[in-house]
Design a protein around this motif. Structure first.
Motif, PDB file in Angstrom:
ATOM      1  N   GLY A 263       0.785  -1.220   0.000  1.00 27.86           N
ATOM      2  CA  GLY A 263       0.000   0.000   0.000  1.00 27.86           C
ATOM      3  C   GLY A 263       0.818   1.271   0.000  1.00 27.86           C
ATOM      4  O   GLY A 263       0.280   2.376   0.171  1.00 27.86           O
ATOM      5  N   GLY A 264       2.135   1.155  -0.205  1.00 26.26           N
ATOM      6  CA  GLY A 264       3.012   2.315  -0.162  1.00 26.26           C
ATOM      7  C   GLY A 264       2.999   3.101  -1.460  1.00 26.26           C
ATOM      8  O   GLY A 264       2.469   2.653  -2.479  1.00 26.26           O
ATOM      9  N   PRO A 265       3.610   4.279  -1.453  1.00 23.25           N
ATOM     10  CA  PRO A 265       3.654   5.117  -2.656  1.00 23.25           C
ATOM     11  C   PRO A 265       4.581   4.533  -3.719  1.00 23.25           C
ATOM     12  O   PRO A 265       5.531   3.821  -3.406  1.00 23.25           O
ATOM     13  N   ARG A 270      16.479   3.294  -6.086  1.00 23.94           N
ATOM     14  CA  ARG A 270      17.741   3.257  -6.834  1.00 23.94           C
ATOM     15  C   ARG A 270      17.991   1.880  -7.444  1.00 23.94           C
ATOM     16  O   ARG A 270      18.824   1.750  -8.348  1.00 23.94           O
ATOM     17  N   CYS A 271      17.269   0.840  -6.977  1.00 22.86           N
ATOM     18  CA  CYS A 271      17.438  -0.492  -7.556  1.00 22.86           C
ATOM     19  C   CYS A 271      16.681  -0.631  -8.872  1.00 22.86           C
ATOM     20  O   CYS A 271      16.841  -1.619  -9.581  1.00 22.86           O
ATOM     21  N   GLY A 272      15.829   0.366  -9.181  1.00 21.45           N
ATOM     22  CA  GLY A 272      15.068   0.323 -10.426  1.00 21.45           C
ATOM     23  C   GLY A 272      13.614  -0.040 -10.237  1.00 21.45           C
ATOM     24  O   GLY A 272      12.794   0.199 -11.129  1.00 21.45           O
ATOM     25  N   ASN A 273      13.263  -0.620  -9.099  1.00 22.76           N
ATOM     26  CA  ASN A 273      11.875  -0.943  -8.813  1.00 22.76           C
ATOM     27  C   ASN A 273      11.185   0.260  -8.166  1.00 22.76           C
ATOM     28  O   ASN A 273      11.826   1.265  -7.853  1.00 22.76           O
ATOM     29  N   VAL A 274       9.896   0.134  -7.941  1.00 18.67           N
ATOM     30  CA  VAL A 274       9.157   1.223  -7.294  1.00 18.67           C
ATOM     31  C   VAL A 274       8.549   0.724  -5.989  1.00 18.67           C
ATOM     32  O   VAL A 274       8.218  -0.454  -5.850  1.00 18.67           O
ATOM     33  N   GLY A 275       8.419   1.640  -5.038  1.00 16.29           N
ATOM     34  CA  GLY A 275       7.749   1.327  -3.783  1.00 16.29           C
ATOM     35  C   GLY A 275       8.578   0.556  -2.785  1.00 16.29           C
ATOM     36  O   GLY A 275       8.037   0.038  -1.794  1.00 16.29           O
ATOM     37  N   GLU A 278      13.215   1.076   1.243  1.00 16.13           N
ATOM     38  CA  GLU A 278      14.295   2.059   1.327  1.00 16.13           C
ATOM     39  C   GLU A 278      13.897   3.382   0.686  1.00 16.13           C
ATOM     40  O   GLU A 278      14.217   4.460   1.190  1.00 16.13           O
ATOM     41  N   ALA A 279      13.180   3.322  -0.442  1.00 11.44           N
ATOM     42  CA  ALA A 279      12.766   4.539  -1.135  1.00 11.44           C
ATOM     43  C   ALA A 279      11.697   5.301  -0.370  1.00 11.44           C
ATOM     44  O   ALA A 279      11.521   6.506  -0.565  1.00 11.44           O
ATOM     45  N   VAL A 280      11.011   4.595   0.532  1.00 10.91           N
ATOM     46  CA  VAL A 280       9.884   5.185   1.250  1.00 10.91           C
ATOM     47  C   VAL A 280      10.255   5.618   2.668  1.00 10.91           C
ATOM     48  O   VAL A 280       9.785   6.664   3.148  1.00 10.91           O
ATOM     49  N   ALA A 281      11.128   4.839   3.345  1.00  8.09           N
ATOM     50  CA  ALA A 281      11.282   5.042   4.790  1.00  8.09           C
ATOM     51  C   ALA A 281      12.717   5.173   5.282  1.00  8.09           C
ATOM     52  O   ALA A 281      12.937   5.290   6.486  1.00  8.09           O
ATOM     53  N   SER A 282      13.716   5.170   4.409  1.00  8.24           N
ATOM     54  CA  SER A 282      15.089   5.344   4.861  1.00  8.24           C
ATOM     55  C   SER A 282      15.326   6.778   5.304  1.00  8.24           C
ATOM     56  O   SER A 282      14.484   7.666   5.084  1.00  8.24           O
ATOM     57  N   GLU A 320       5.522   8.131  10.267  1.00  4.86           N
ATOM     58  CA  GLU A 320       4.995   7.497   9.062  1.00  4.86           C
ATOM     59  C   GLU A 320       6.023   6.537   8.455  1.00  4.86           C
ATOM     60  O   GLU A 320       5.673   5.469   7.945  1.00  4.86           O
ATOM     61  N   ALA A 321       7.297   6.921   8.528  1.00  6.38           N
ATOM     62  CA  ALA A 321       8.349   6.001   8.085  1.00  6.38           C
ATOM     63  C   ALA A 321       8.314   4.731   8.926  1.00  6.38           C
ATOM     64  O   ALA A 321       8.466   3.611   8.403  1.00  6.38           O
ATOM     65  N   GLY A 322       8.103   4.878  10.228  1.00  4.71           N
ATOM     66  CA  GLY A 322       7.990   3.717  11.107  1.00  4.71           C
ATOM     67  C   GLY A 322       6.839   2.813  10.707  1.00  4.71           C
ATOM     68  O   GLY A 322       6.957   1.583  10.728  1.00  4.71           O
ATOM     69  N   ARG A 323       5.718   3.413  10.321  1.00  3.01           N
ATOM     70  CA  ARG A 323       4.573   2.606   9.873  1.00  3.01           C
ATOM     71  C   ARG A 323       4.928   1.804   8.622  1.00  3.01           C
ATOM     72  O   ARG A 323       4.537   0.639   8.483  1.00  3.01           O
ATOM     73  N   SER A 324       5.657   2.434   7.701  1.00  2.00           N
ATOM     74  CA  SER A 324       6.065   1.717   6.485  1.00  2.00           C
ATOM     75  C   SER A 324       6.992   0.555   6.819  1.00  2.00           C
ATOM     76  O   SER A 324       6.851  -0.550   6.276  1.00  2.00           O
ATOM     77  N   VAL A 325       7.945   0.797   7.717  1.00  2.00           N
ATOM     78  CA  VAL A 325       8.821  -0.285   8.168  1.00  2.00           C
ATOM     79  C   VAL A 325       7.987  -1.382   8.822  1.00  2.00           C
ATOM     80  O   VAL A 325       8.203  -2.585   8.594  1.00  2.00           O
TER      81      VAL A 325
END
Length: 415
Positions: A263-265, A270-275, A278-282, A320-325
């Protein structure tokens, strides 16, 4: 010191650490006797004979061999039950030293420990891993020498060195494998480069793996199933199951950062995938969110400082980053059923805001049976998990029964 004999060095020694190409240690050999002394408690020859079932003459010979290596030393006398009081012996952790390095993307911690992984001297360095392996490792080696001088010891006292790297590592060779945050490091012979300078075994692993080892040894030694999650520039996990570190088939186990957040954005990673997580919560992702709101957070340290200042936007972004993790960890909890999840890394210094977001999701989305006794906590090693784990990696290797037997043989041959 009783002896300056070096521990075994080279491919055979390193293969033994990884369970390859080494003979089984003999139950009546010095290495097996030594394992009974590793807890540091003084014991008599009679105590050791009673536990092992070996003849007292055999135990006496093995104790003498261990005394010659310097790993064991007399500690006094036990209470007499009549006649001359029996002598006691114990493990001597100060007999050798271990060098430990936790190399990060922008910051490195190095330390000297004894064979109990007790830190004797340490230093933090601002090093950019992107400067390449030769520059970074030479800086680490220079700092190692400075720390040895600070302790009044030399390379003659070394048992080995452990190194953690912020990317995938082929543990058996010490080679980084396509590390995304480490330009110029792919396939570099870290163990060979450092081994030639130090003349000791060099053990290399992923930084999150060694952090898991360090936190487990220092804070949770009685917990058999633990997940250590590092949240910094990247996100990764070290998995300890049944008391053993799990590296996976190619050493890629625990790469949480490239699992898609449910359910993430759809943010491109940087690996080429989306969502990806790391891209959301690092730290980098949270800092990017705050920069879009006009805040000057160019580093993870600046992010943590902004949060500690009481900034509401930072608190909301971190939670919110914590929720994604938590959404990713909820699946891990159902799969691995750990007793403890430890959250570490520079972003974890944000404290309860991050942990609250993680707990909120994990405890509601994981199976009740899996979370019944689950604890989700911050790291308890005050930034030392990496060096403690790197030291523990070396200690496990050089104090294994087979390695101690080889040390006894070497010591005897040069006596």
């Amino acid at each position: 010191m009783a002896s300056r004999t070096s521990f075994p060095v080279g491919p055979r020694a390193l293969a033994a650490e990884n369970g390859r190409g080494d003979t089984e240690p003999r139950p009546n050999a010095a290495g097996a006797i030594f394992q009974l002394l590793r807890d540091g408690a003084p014991r008599t020859r009679a105590d050791l004979a009673a536990v092992t079932g070996l003849a007292r003459s055999t135990v006496a010979a093995r104790v003498d061999e261990l005394l010659a290596t310097g790993l064991v030393a007399p500690t006094g006398e036990a209470a007499s039950t009549g006649g001359r009081p029996p002598a006691t012996f114990a493990f001597r952790p100060e007999a050798r030293l271990v060098l430990a390095a936790d190399i990060g993307v922008s910051r490195t911690r190095v330390a000297v420990t004894d064979l109990a992984a007790t830190v004797l001297a340490e230093e933090a360095l601002d090093l950019a891993v992107a400067d390449g392996p030769v520059a970074v490792l030479n800086a680490v080696l220079t700092q190692f020498q400075a720390l040895l001088e600070r302790t009044g010891r030399s390379t003659a006292d070394l048992a080995g060195a452990g190194v953690g790297l912020p990317g995938p590592v082929e543990h058996s060779t010490g080679h980084p494998v396509s590390p995304p945050l480490m330009p110029g490091w792919d396939g570099f012979d870290v163990a060979g480069f450092m081994g030639r300078a130090l003349g000791t075994p060099i053990l290399v692993d992923n930084d999150v793996n060694i952090m898991a080892l360090g936190e487990h040894a220092a804070v949770w030694p009685t917990v058999d199933d633990l997940l250590f999650v590092k949240i910094a520039t990247g996100i990764g996990a070290g998995i300890i199951s049944h008391g053993e570190l799990q590296r996976g088939a190619q050493g890629a186990a625990g790469d949480l950062g490239h699992i898609a957040v449910p359910g993430g954005p759809d943010i491109t990673c940087r690996c080429g995938n989306v969502g990806c997580l790391e891209a959301v919560a690092s730290g980098r992702a949270v800092a990017s969110t705050l920069r879009a709101k006009g805040y000057d957070v160019s580093t993870n340290t600046a992010l943590v400082e902004l949060l500690r200042s009481g900034n509401t936007d930072a608190a909301l972004a971190i939670r919110e980053a914590g929720r994604s993790v938590g959404r990713v960890l909820a699946a891990c909890v159902n799969l691995l059923n750990p007793s403890v999840i430890v959250i570490g890394g520079i972003v974890a210094d944000a404290g309860e805001h991050l942990l609250a977001g993680i707990r909120e999701v994990v405890y509601t989305r994981s199976l009740p049976l899996a979370t019944q006794h689950l604890r989700i906590v911050g790291a308890g090693t005050a930034g030392r998990a990496g060096v403690l784990g790197a030291a523990a990696l070396v200690v496990q290797h050089v104090l294994a029964a087979g390695q101690v037997d080889q040390l006894v043989t070497t010591t005897t041959s040069v006596a």
